[in-house]
Design a protein around this motif. Sequence first.
Motif, PDB file in Angstrom:
ATOM      1  N   ILE A   4      35.785   7.043  55.254  1.00  0.00           N
ATOM      2  CA  ILE A   4      35.762   6.984  56.719  1.00  0.00           C
ATOM      3  C   ILE A   4      36.343   5.655  57.198  1.00  0.00           C
ATOM      4  N   GLY A   5      37.196   5.736  58.219  1.00  0.00           N
ATOM      5  CA  GLY A   5      37.935   4.549  58.634  1.00  0.00           C
ATOM      6  C   GLY A   5      37.558   3.938  59.962  1.00  0.00           C
ATOM      7  N   ASP A   6      36.512   4.450  60.635  1.00  0.00           N
ATOM      8  CA  ASP A   6      36.114   3.801  61.887  1.00  0.00           C
ATOM      9  C   ASP A   6      34.596   3.857  62.053  1.00  0.00           C
ATOM     10  N   VAL A   7      34.075   2.876  62.754  1.00  0.00           N
ATOM     11  CA  VAL A   7      32.628   2.700  62.893  1.00  0.00           C
ATOM     12  C   VAL A   7      31.997   3.867  63.633  1.00  0.00           C
TER      13      VAL A   7
ATOM     14  N   GLU B 110      26.070   9.205  59.669  1.00  0.00           N
ATOM     15  CA  GLU B 110      24.724   8.851  59.215  1.00  0.00           C
ATOM     16  C   GLU B 110      23.753  10.005  59.469  1.00  0.00           C
ATOM     17  N   TYR B 111      23.880  10.652  60.625  1.00  0.00           N
ATOM     18  CA  TYR B 111      23.005  11.772  60.949  1.00  0.00           C
ATOM     19  C   TYR B 111      23.372  13.005  60.115  1.00  0.00           C
ATOM     20  N   GLU B 112      24.662  13.188  59.860  1.00  0.00           N
ATOM     21  CA  GLU B 112      25.092  14.285  59.000  1.00  0.00           C
ATOM     22  C   GLU B 112      24.549  14.084  57.573  1.00  0.00           C
ATOM     23  N   MET B 113      24.565  12.837  57.122  1.00  0.00           N
ATOM     24  CA  MET B 113      24.040  12.495  55.805  1.00  0.00           C
ATOM     25  C   MET B 113      22.556  12.834  55.725  1.00  0.00           C
ATOM     26  N   LEU B 114      21.815  12.499  56.764  1.00  0.00           N
ATOM     27  CA  LEU B 114      20.389  12.786  56.799  1.00  0.00           C
ATOM     28  C   LEU B 114      20.146  14.292  56.677  1.00  0.00           C
ATOM     29  N   VAL B 115      20.923  15.082  57.408  1.00  0.00           N
ATOM     30  CA  VAL B 115      20.785  16.543  57.364  1.00  0.00           C
ATOM     31  C   VAL B 115      21.038  17.059  55.947  1.00  0.00           C
ATOM     32  N   GLN B 116      22.033  16.483  55.257  1.00  0.00           N
ATOM     33  CA  GLN B 116      22.342  16.913  53.891  1.00  0.00           C
ATOM     34  C   GLN B 116      21.164  16.672  52.948  1.00  0.00           C
ATOM     35  N   PHE B 117      20.522  15.516  53.095  1.00  0.00           N
ATOM     36  CA  PHE B 117      19.397  15.207  52.210  1.00  0.00           C
ATOM     37  C   PHE B 117      18.186  16.082  52.520  1.00  0.00           C
ATOM     38  N   VAL B 118      17.938  16.331  53.795  1.00  0.00           N
ATOM     39  CA  VAL B 118      16.819  17.211  54.159  1.00  0.00           C
ATOM     40  C   VAL B 118      17.085  18.632  53.667  1.00  0.00           C
ATOM     41  N   ALA B 119      18.331  19.099  53.805  1.00  0.00           N
ATOM     42  CA  ALA B 119      18.685  20.428  53.327  1.00  0.00           C
ATOM     43  C   ALA B 119      18.478  20.527  51.817  1.00  0.00           C
ATOM     44  N   MET B 120      18.815  19.452  51.103  1.00  0.00           N
ATOM     45  CA  MET B 120      18.643  19.440  49.660  1.00  0.00           C
ATOM     46  C   MET B 120      17.167  19.558  49.282  1.00  0.00           C
ATOM     47  N   ILE B 121      16.314  18.797  49.957  1.00  0.00           N
ATOM     48  CA  ILE B 121      14.888  18.841  49.623  1.00  0.00           C
ATOM     49  C   ILE B 121      14.321  20.220  49.928  1.00  0.00           C
ATOM     50  N   ARG B 122      14.809  20.848  50.992  1.00  0.00           N
ATOM     51  CA  ARG B 122      14.304  22.186  51.340  1.00  0.00           C
ATOM     52  C   ARG B 122      14.733  23.234  50.325  1.00  0.00           C
ATOM     53  N   SER B 123      15.960  23.105  49.830  1.00  0.00           N
ATOM     54  CA  SER B 123      16.464  24.107  48.890  1.00  0.00           C
ATOM     55  C   SER B 123      15.937  23.902  47.477  1.00  0.00           C
ATOM     56  N   GLU B 124      15.648  22.647  47.114  1.00  0.00           N
ATOM     57  CA  GLU B 124      15.249  22.339  45.742  1.00  0.00           C
ATOM     58  C   GLU B 124      13.742  22.213  45.554  1.00  0.00           C
ATOM     59  N   LYS B 125      12.999  22.174  46.668  1.00  0.00           N
ATOM     60  CA  LYS B 125      11.572  21.882  46.565  1.00  0.00           C
ATOM     61  C   LYS B 125      10.734  23.139  46.387  1.00  0.00           C
TER      62      LYS B 125
ATOM     63  N   ALA C  83      28.173  -7.539  56.326  1.00  0.00           N
ATOM     64  CA  ALA C  83      29.501  -7.935  55.859  1.00  0.00           C
ATOM     65  C   ALA C  83      30.230  -8.607  57.021  1.00  0.00           C
ATOM     66  N   THR C  84      31.339  -9.267  56.703  1.00  0.00           N
ATOM     67  CA  THR C  84      32.095  -9.989  57.725  1.00  0.00           C
ATOM     68  C   THR C  84      32.688  -9.042  58.758  1.00  0.00           C
ATOM     69  N   TYR C  85      33.166  -7.880  58.317  1.00  0.00           N
ATOM     70  CA  TYR C  85      33.828  -6.946  59.214  1.00  0.00           C
ATOM     71  C   TYR C  85      32.876  -5.800  59.580  1.00  0.00           C
ATOM     72  N   PRO C  86      32.860  -5.369  60.852  1.00  0.00           N
ATOM     73  CA  PRO C  86      31.932  -4.325  61.303  1.00  0.00           C
ATOM     74  C   PRO C  86      32.014  -3.035  60.492  1.00  0.00           C
ATOM     75  N   LEU C  87      33.227  -2.604  60.130  1.00  0.00           N
ATOM     76  CA  LEU C  87      33.366  -1.364  59.374  1.00  0.00           C
ATOM     77  C   LEU C  87      32.695  -1.477  58.010  1.00  0.00           C
ATOM     78  N   ARG C  88      32.963  -2.588  57.312  1.00  0.00           N
ATOM     79  CA  ARG C  88      32.354  -2.796  56.002  1.00  0.00           C
ATOM     80  C   ARG C  88      30.837  -2.947  56.118  1.00  0.00           C
ATOM     81  N   SER C  89      30.393  -3.603  57.163  1.00  0.00           N
ATOM     82  CA  SER C  89      28.964  -3.794  57.379  1.00  0.00           C
ATOM     83  C   SER C  89      28.260  -2.461  57.560  1.00  0.00           C
ATOM     84  N   LYS C  90      28.856  -1.579  58.376  1.00  0.00           N
ATOM     85  CA  LYS C  90      28.246  -0.265  58.609  1.00  0.00           C
ATOM     86  C   LYS C  90      28.272   0.580  57.344  1.00  0.00           C
ATOM     87  N   LYS C  91      29.353   0.504  56.577  1.00  0.00           N
ATOM     88  CA  LYS C  91      29.415   1.242  55.318  1.00  0.00           C
ATOM     89  C   LYS C  91      28.320   0.773  54.359  1.00  0.00           C
ATOM     90  N   ASN C  92      28.142  -0.536  54.269  1.00  0.00           N
ATOM     91  CA  ASN C  92      27.101  -1.079  53.395  1.00  0.00           C
ATOM     92  C   ASN C  92      25.724  -0.595  53.820  1.00  0.00           C
TER      93      ASN C  92
END
Length: 248
Positions: free
Chosen positions: A110-113, A120-135, A64-73
């Motif tokens: 979230i309002g800053d890069v 991003e790392y917190e998000m990864l932990v959430q997905f791994v935790a989900m697979i561990r609890s649901e698998k 994206a044109t702006y760094p914040l939007r680019s990182k969100k995307n």
Amino acid sequence: MNKSSRPDNPPYYVSSRMQYLRDNFIHPPFDYEHELLEAIRFGDEHRAMEMLHRINELEAAVLATYPLRSKKNALIASCTLFTRAIIKGGVDPEVAFHLSDTVILEIEKIGDVERLIHFEYEMLVQFVAMIRSEKAELPYSHIVNLAIRYIREHIFEELTLQKIADVLKVHPSYLSDRFKRETGSPLTTFINQRKIEESKHLLIHTNQSISEIAFTFKFCNQSYYTQLFKNFTGMTPRKFRISGAERG
């Protein structure tokens, strides 16, 4: 198209690609991404963190044109991949999509890069935790568990009793009888129900037409998809889409 009818200016993709090459930018190697998603799929948090860190050491694409939007995307794109990884790993699609929706809403707040980089790392932990609890192991025999996992991992393909039996190297009648006895549902009904459940996410969160969604899940036509959807949910795909938009 003959040469004289071609546009004078190159398409956007070509000019963008040329700019990337001039800037010496390349996307992360596909094997990095594949290894990251496989680590998530198997609930290997240490390996997943290691691969994400390795990817983030490379220069990021400008989305994206702006760094914040680019990182969100970029994070939303990663969230989509992580969601598919945990579904392949055995998490129920509705559970996985709910986590995805929750994470994307958090990304948008979230309002800053710098905070996004940590998230991003917190998000990864959430997905791994989900697979561990649901698998947790499904409460069926090994052969039925394998059939269910195959269905989840190939939900966008044309699935038949014969095809799954061939993959599992068992007789179709044996698989059919065993599956219905243990789950209480015929295998074909289970397949259609899973496809309908996953199609709900596309109805609510994308602009794909109903006919396109029917094609995506390899239903023979839109009418058959609509009929099945109504049988399982009590409403048509169109009404479900409208009700989802109203709730949103």
